[in-house]
Design an enzyme around this catalytic site. Sequence first.
Site, mmCIF file in Angstrom:
data_model
loop_
_atom_site.group_PDB
_atom_site.id
_atom_site.type_symbol
_atom_site.label_atom_id
_atom_site.label_comp_id
_atom_site.label_asym_id
_atom_site.label_seq_id
_atom_site.Cartn_x
_atom_site.Cartn_y
_atom_site.Cartn_z
ATOM 1 N N ASP A 1 -22.639 9.342 -4.811
ATOM 2 C CA ASP A 1 -21.423 9.213 -5.594
ATOM 3 C C ASP A 1 -21.240 10.523 -6.361
ATOM 4 O O ASP A 1 -22.198 11.270 -6.585
ATOM 5 C CB ASP A 1 -21.516 8.021 -6.540
ATOM 6 C CG ASP A 1 -20.156 7.424 -6.849
ATOM 7 O OD1 ASP A 1 -19.152 8.146 -6.715
ATOM 8 O OD2 ASP A 1 -20.094 6.245 -7.233
ATOM 9 N N GLU A 39 -7.657 -1.984 -16.095
ATOM 10 C CA GLU A 39 -8.958 -2.272 -15.483
ATOM 11 C C GLU A 39 -9.178 -1.284 -14.347
ATOM 12 O O GLU A 39 -8.282 -1.029 -13.552
ATOM 13 C CB GLU A 39 -9.023 -3.713 -14.965
ATOM 14 C CG GLU A 39 -7.944 -4.088 -13.962
ATOM 15 C CD GLU A 39 -8.101 -5.491 -13.400
ATOM 16 O OE1 GLU A 39 -9.152 -6.111 -13.624
ATOM 17 O OE2 GLU A 39 -7.175 -5.958 -12.725
#
Length: 880
Positions: free
Chosen positions: A272, A625
Site C-alpha cells: 500500500d 466516510e
Amino acid sequence: MNRVIFFVCTILPVIVSCTSHEPDKAKTADYLNPNLPLEHRVDDLLARMTLEEKVSQMMNQSPAIPRLGIEEYNWWSEGLHGVARAGIATVFPQAIGLAAMWDRQALYDVATAISDEARAKHHAFAAKGKRNLYQGLTLWSPNINLFRDPRWGRGQETYGEDPYLTGELAVQFIRGLQGDDPRYLKTVATVKHFAVHSGPEPQRHHFNAVTGNKDLYESYLPMFEKGIKQGGAYSLMCAYNRYNGKAACGSDLLLRDVLRRDWDFSGFVVSDCGAIEDIHAHHKLTENGAQSAALAVKSGTDLNCGKVYQSLTEAVKAGMLTEEQLDISLARLLRARFKLGMFDPADMVPYQHIPYSVVDSEKHRQLALQAAQKSIVLLKNDKQTLPLSKELKKIAVIGPNADEWLMLLGNYNGVPAAPVTPVAGIKQKLGQNTQILTAQGSDLAEGIPVFSTVPAGVLQQTSTKAGLHARFFNNIDLSGQPLFEQDMPQLAVNWRDRAPRSDMDDDHFSVSWETELVPQKDGEYQLGVITTCNTQLWLDGKLIADTPYHFRNEYGDPRLRKSTRLALKAGLHYKIKVTAIETYADAQVELVWAPPQQSMQQQAVDIASQADAVVLVMGLTARMEGEEMEVKTPGFNGGDRTSLALPYPQQELIKAVSATGKPVVLVLLNGSALAVNWADKHVNAIVEAWYPGQAAGQAIADVLFGDYNPAGRLPVTFYHSVKDLPGFDDYHFSTQTYRYFTQQPLYPFGYGLSYSQFAYSELNLPRQLKAGQSFEVKVKLKNTSAIAGDEVAQLYISPVLHQTGQPLRSLKGFQRIRLQPGEQQTLTFTLSERDFVQYNPQGEAQLVSGDYLISVGGGQPDVLRATRSNVVQQRLTIIE
C-alpha cells in the site's frame, strides 16, 4: 488504499509494445522473441539489467531503460467500480452495492466492462504518449477486506461482512478484470489489503491488529485464498498496519508461509502507498529506509508504492539482502508485464484491439443501470406503500442527497458522462403529468452543508458584465501569454480526459479565472472549490482554499478539499481568483458555495404538506466516510464513524416531514450500515440504494414506481447502535457480524424485501456426512405471487449445539433466481467436508463432528424479520 508520500510533477510513461522502437542491438534479444518460453524471456531480460536498473523497476513509478527498449510505466491504476481517475468512464454502483446484488454473473459482467474500458483507455493514452498515473493496466482492485465493523469508512469498498460471500464475488470480479485468454492478461487484478485490515483509519499507519489463528484462518484469510486459488488474482496488496506485531508488508507468516507456500501464489505483491516507509517511520520496526526495504523484499513485497525502494541499492551493497533475492521480486514484476503483452507485437495481443468506443458505451450504460437496480434493497414496505402510483398529482422529493450527482459515486470513482440524480430520475419517470416539488431540507450533518455551484447572478467581471473571465495557458505554471481567453457565466467545468481546446495538451495546461462575488444577502457563507486539479482559491488577495498535487494524487476523486466560512455583506464586491493546474487524468473545477439558508426544514415541511407522497433522499456521502479524511462533525472521525445513526439534522428532518401525515418513502444513499431506528418504526417504506453510480436516479425511480421489482440483499448487518458492537480496534470475533451476533439486529445480513412472494419446499439432503464426502442439497422454490421477480436463495449451516467461539450460522451457498408468476424451479447446492471445518488455536483445520441444521430460504434462519419467505430446514450429522 492509499497515502502517497511523494509529490508528482511529471508522471512516467507506460510500457507498450516495444517492438517498434527498441534499439538495434536489442532486436534479436531473446526477451523480445514471443516464440520463446515466458520464463526464458524473463530470465534473459533480468540478466541484461544492472543493479540500479533493477531497483528502478521495483517502484510504482518505474522509469525507462532506453538501452533495453523499456519504456516507463506507472503501476498504479484503479478499477473498483469503474475505471477511476482517468477521465470519462462508466461508473457502476460502489462495491458494497455490487455485493448487495448477490449475483455472481452480474458482477463478472461489470468487471468485464471495467477491464474493457481500462484496456481501451490505456491504449488510447499510450497512442498520445500519455503514460501517467491511473493510465496503466495493473488495477489495484478489488478490496476484499472483511467489513467486520460498520464504523470503518472504507467498508464501502468491500463486499461486506461475510468471508464466503466476499470470496465468491471476488472470484467473479477478478476473472472479469483479467480476462480468459490462455496467454495474456487483459488487466491485472489486485486483491487488497492483505490481510487483517479494516480500520481505524486515523491509526492505520501505526496500528497493530491482533488476533488468534482461529480468527485469522476462519475470517480474515478465506476470501483472499479463494481470490487467488479460484480467481487467479495476479497481484496482492499488503496493508499498512502490523499484524500480531509484524508489518503486513514484512510478514513472513502472511507473505511467505501463507501466500507463497500454502497457496502457491505466483503473482506479485505491491505495498500500500507509503506502507514501507511506515515500517520505520511509524511502526518503529527498523531504523531506516534501507532496512525497511530489505525486510519487505525478503518477506515477499515485490513492488513499493512509494520511493523507499530507492534504498535497495544501498541495502544490497551493505549486505542486508542479496541481489539474487532482489531478482526474485523483479522477475515477478517482469513476468506480469510480459503477460500483459507489453513486449509483444500488438497483433498478438487480443486485448489491444478493444475499441475506445466501449468507453461509456450504450451497452455499459445499460449494465450500470441493471447493476444499480439489482443492488437496491427494500428494507420496509408497510401496507404496500411501494410501488407508488404514477398517477399521483404532486410528489415532494426532499433531502440533501436528492439532487447532487457527486453523492452517487462513492470513492475511487470515475467521471460519468451523464449522471442521473434521484430528482432527475423521478422527473424523467413521471414526465409532465406529475408536479415534482423539491427542497434540500437539511444539511448533510452539523457543519457539512450541501454545496452548489455559485450562480451566475452573483458573479460580476465589471459593473456591466456578469460572469468570470478565464485565461488558458499551454503550460502548468500560468506563465507567459495565455493561449486564449474566454468569458464564462459561472465556474463549473469538467473536461474529463479532454483539453479545453484541441490545440492544448490535455495533461499539461493551466487556467485562471477572475471575477467579483456580490452576495445578495448578509450572512455566513461557505466557499470552496470541488476539483480534481491542483487548484487554489483566492478571496480579496488571500488564499482561502488549496488543493495541492499531493492531495489529488492521494485520492484523485473530485472532492472539496477545504471550504472557508465567511461572513459576507449583501451588495459588497469580493474579488475572487481561482487557479487550476492539470497534469493528468480528468480536469474538473467547480466554484461552489453554501449560502445562508433560513428554515430549510420548514420549507421541506411546507412542500411535503402539499404533496400526495414524499420521497426523502438521505444518508451519507464519500465526503463523510472514506479513507483517512479530515471530517470534524459529531458521529465521524477521520473517515470512520463513531455513531451508526443518521446525522442529527437529517434525523430531525425525517421526523418533521413524517409529522405531516403524508406517505413517506425514505431512500438511503450510503456505504455502510445505518441505524435508522426511528424511521423503521414510523416511516412507511425504506429503500437502501448505497452509492448507486451514474444510473442512480433511474434505478431508484424504477423501484419506487414499480418498473423494477427489487431483490437486493444486505451484505452487512444493520445494527441498532454502536452499543451492539465490541471495540472498533478489537479484531477478535466475539459478537460482531451475523455469524456471532446473538441479539436481534435492525436489519439482518441477507435481508431484503420484494414485490413478489416466494415459497420453499421439499428440502432434500443426506442425513449423515462422513469425512471426505460431498453431497447435494436440493430444494423447490416457487413464485407464489402474481408478479415476476428475483429471489436470492441462501443456504446456511448452523450447529445444533453451539460451542464457544463457533459461528452461530454461516452462509455456504446462494443463488439469485428469476421466476415468473407461479413458476417453480428446483435449486441445487453442493456442500462438502470443507464447509464444516474449523480451525484450532494452532491454525490447524479440523472437521467438527456433530449435528447441524441445513437451512435454505430467503434469509437467515431463526432471526427476526430475516426472511420474507419461509425457510426450510433439515438436520445433518457429521461423522468423523
